[in-house]
Design a protein around this motif. Structure first.
Motif, PDB file in Angstrom:
ATOM      1  N   VAL A 277       0.888  -1.133  -0.051  1.00 63.49           N
ATOM      2  CA  VAL A 277      -0.159  -0.136  -0.113  1.00 63.49           C
ATOM      3  C   VAL A 277       0.808   1.307  -0.070  1.00 63.49           C
ATOM      4  O   VAL A 277       1.853   1.208   0.781  1.00 63.49           O
ATOM      5  CB  VAL A 277      -1.066  -0.124   1.225  1.00 63.49           C
ATOM      6  N   THR A 278       0.565   2.029  -0.844  1.00 66.16           N
ATOM      7  CA  THR A 278       1.454   3.314  -1.217  1.00 66.16           C
ATOM      8  C   THR A 278       0.811   4.194  -1.769  1.00 66.16           C
ATOM      9  O   THR A 278      -0.344   4.136  -2.660  1.00 66.16           O
ATOM     10  CB  THR A 278       2.904   3.058  -1.924  1.00 66.16           C
ATOM     11  N   HIS A 299       7.571  14.818   4.253  1.00 60.66           N
ATOM     12  CA  HIS A 299       7.022  13.240   4.307  1.00 60.66           C
ATOM     13  C   HIS A 299       5.829  12.858   3.967  1.00 60.66           C
ATOM     14  O   HIS A 299       5.179  12.188   4.855  1.00 60.66           O
ATOM     15  CB  HIS A 299       7.605  13.128   5.967  1.00 60.66           C
ATOM     16  N   ASP A 300       5.392  13.625   2.939  1.00 57.22           N
ATOM     17  CA  ASP A 300       3.870  13.468   2.603  1.00 57.22           C
ATOM     18  C   ASP A 300       3.559  11.903   2.080  1.00 57.22           C
ATOM     19  O   ASP A 300       2.423  11.529   2.285  1.00 57.22           O
ATOM     20  CB  ASP A 300       3.395  14.093   1.303  1.00 57.22           C
ATOM     21  N   CYS A 301       4.576  11.156   1.883  1.00 59.54           N
ATOM     22  CA  CYS A 301       4.296   9.751   1.365  1.00 59.54           C
ATOM     23  C   CYS A 301       3.990   8.809   2.403  1.00 59.54           C
ATOM     24  O   CYS A 301       3.117   7.837   2.206  1.00 59.54           O
ATOM     25  CB  CYS A 301       5.853   9.228   0.630  1.00 59.54           C
ATOM     26  N   MET A 302       4.163   9.156   3.710  1.00 57.68           N
ATOM     27  CA  MET A 302       3.973   8.623   4.889  1.00 57.68           C
ATOM     28  C   MET A 302       2.710   9.274   5.529  1.00 57.68           C
ATOM     29  O   MET A 302       1.619   8.761   6.083  1.00 57.68           O
ATOM     30  CB  MET A 302       5.109   8.222   5.879  1.00 57.68           C
ATOM     31  N   GLN A 303       2.757  10.512   5.754  1.00 58.60           N
ATOM     32  CA  GLN A 303       1.963  11.460   6.672  1.00 58.60           C
ATOM     33  C   GLN A 303       0.745  11.412   5.941  1.00 58.60           C
ATOM     34  O   GLN A 303      -0.399  11.559   6.749  1.00 58.60           O
ATOM     35  CB  GLN A 303       2.554  12.973   6.725  1.00 58.60           C
ATOM     36  N   LYS A 304       0.467  11.468   4.583  1.00 58.18           N
ATOM     37  CA  LYS A 304      -0.817  11.500   3.868  1.00 58.18           C
ATOM     38  C   LYS A 304      -1.544  10.245   3.615  1.00 58.18           C
ATOM     39  O   LYS A 304      -2.623  10.396   2.987  1.00 58.18           O
ATOM     40  CB  LYS A 304      -0.687  12.674   2.698  1.00 58.18           C
ATOM     41  N   LEU A 305      -0.879   9.211   4.205  1.00 60.30           N
ATOM     42  CA  LEU A 305      -1.558   7.900   3.809  1.00 60.30           C
ATOM     43  C   LEU A 305      -2.634   7.518   5.109  1.00 60.30           C
ATOM     44  O   LEU A 305      -2.201   7.452   6.246  1.00 60.30           O
ATOM     45  CB  LEU A 305      -0.444   6.602   4.001  1.00 60.30           C
TER      46      LEU A 305
END
Length: 320
Positions: A277-278, A299-305
Motif C-alpha cells: 500500500v503506497t 514526508h507526505d508519502c507517509m503522513q498523507k496515507l
C-alpha cells in the motif's frame, strides 16, 4: 565448482532476500558445498538452508579474525553481496574466483555522500543479486527454524485468526505513524482477529504505541529471531513497513502487507501473495534505504496515507 561462499551479513531483510540465490546456485553447480557468512544474530534462521553457516559478530575483532581463518583458501568461488571493504577482504581470503554485487560506481559512491545517490528502481533486489552472481533466475526465499522454536511459537500463537503487526523499520522515513497502525490493528481486532505484536529492541517506543492502542493478544518482541520466524508462519497476515520482517514472512510462506513511502516498491516490495500500500507520489522513491528526514521536508508519502486506505487493503487481503 565444488565449494561456494556467500557473504551477506546485514541487514536482516537483505540477508533473507539473498537466500533467493541458493536454489539456482544448486541448479547451476550440482553437488557444490555452499557456506554463508552472516551476522551471528541471524545464523539460526539459515541452518539447513545452506551446508554451513559461518556466524560473524561484526563489532568483535576476535570474531572477524576467526571468520578470516575459517574461510581462508577453502572455496572455489566467493560471492560478495555485501560489497564492503571487510566483505571484500573475506572474499579475497576465501577463493580465487570472486563475484561482487556493485550498487554504485566510485563516482556515484562519492555523490551519495552529498545526497546525490542513484536510486535503483527498475529490478527487484533478488534480481540484482542474481545478476551479480551470474545466475539466470532467482529462487524462493528460504528460512528454516528448529523444532524448539516451532514448539515455542505454537504455544505463543495457537490456532488460527492471527495478524502480526510490525511498527518498526531501520530508518525513520520508512515508518508509517505507529498510532495509525495501532488504529488498523484495533479495527482488525474488532473484526475478530487476534493481534501478535512483533519487533526488535530498537522498536521500543513504537511497540509501546501499539500496546496502548490495540492491546495485542501476544507480544513477541522479546522472542528470538527463530521463534519470531516460526510465529510468522502461523499468522494469516503481517502488516508492517518496508522492513526485514516483511521478507521474513514471505520466506515463511505467509503474505505481508507492506506500507511503502520513500523506498522503491519494485526493488523491495514483497512477493505475491504479499501486497503493497503506497500513495505512489511523484517524489518517490527518493532513497534506496530510507533516512532520518524527508529530503523535501514534508514526508507526505507517509503522513498523507490514511488509516482507511491501509485497513481496506488489509481486509481485502484477508478476504482473499
Amino acid at each position: 565448482m565444488k565449494s561456494i561462499l556467500l557473504i551477506r551479513y546485514s541487514a536482516l531483510g537483505d540477508v533473507v532476500l539473498a537466500t533467493s540465490l541458493i536454489a539456482p546456485l544448486r541448479e547451476k553447480y550440482p553437488g557444490a558445498r555452499i557456506e554463508w557468512v552472516t551476522e551471528a544474530a541471524f545464523a539460526g534462521l539459515f541452518e539447513g538452508v545452506v551446508d554451513r553457516v559461518i556466524p560473524l559478530s561484526r563489532k568483535d575483532p576476535v570474531s572477524r579474525a576467526a571468520v578470516l581463518r575459517d574461510v581462508k583458501g577453502r572455496f572455489d568461488l566467493a560471492i560478495d553481496l555485501q560489497n564492503k571493504l571487510w566483505s571484500m577482504r573475506v572474499a579475497r581470503a576465501a577463493a580465487p574466483k570472486r563475484l561482487r554485487f556493485v550498487r554504485r560506481t566510485p563516482l556515484q559512491a562519492l555523490g551519495s555522500l552529498v545526497g546525490r545517490d542513484v536510486i535503483l528502481d527498475d529490478v527487484p533486489a533478488t534480481g540484482l543479486y542474481a545478476k551479480a552472481a551470474q545466475l539466470e533466475h532467482v529462487g524462493p526465499l528460504q528460512v528454516k527454524v528448529n523444532e524448539l522454536a516451532t514448539a515455542r511459537a505454537a504455544q505463543l500463537v495457537p490456532g488460527e485468526g492471527w495478524i502480526a503487526v510490525a511498527p518498526g523499520a531501520a530508518w525513520e522515513t520508512k515508518r508509517w505513524p505507529a498510532d495509525r497502525l495501532a488504529q488498523v490493528a484495533a479495527a482488525l481486532r474488532a473484526d475478530g482477529h487476534r493481534i501478535a505484536l512483533v519487533g526488535g529492541p530498537m522498536d521500543g517506543a513504537l511497540l509501546d504505541v501499539i500496546r496502548a492502542g490495540c492491546q495485542p493478544e501476544v507480544d513477541l518482541s522479546a522472542e528470538s529471531l527463530p521463534v519470531l520466524a516460526a510465529a510468522l508462519a502461523r499468522v494469516g497476515l503481517l502488516i508492517g513497513n518496508d522492513s526485514g520482517l516483511v521478507h521474513g514472512a514471505g520466506a515463511m510462506g505467509r503474505p505481508a502487507l507492506a506500507i511503502f513511502g520513500p523506498t522503491s516498491v519494485r526493488r523491495w516490495g514483497p512477493r505475491a501473495p504479499g501486497a503493497v500500500v503506497t500513495l505512489g507520489l511523484d517524489c518517490a522513491p527518493c532513497t534506496n534505504h530510507g533516512g532520518r528526514n524527508c529530503p523535501l521536508g514534508h514526508h507526505d508519502c507517509m503522513q498523507k496515507l490514511e488509516v482507511s486506505v491501509v485497513l481496506a487493503k488489509a481486509r481485502a487481503l484477508l478476504a482473499s
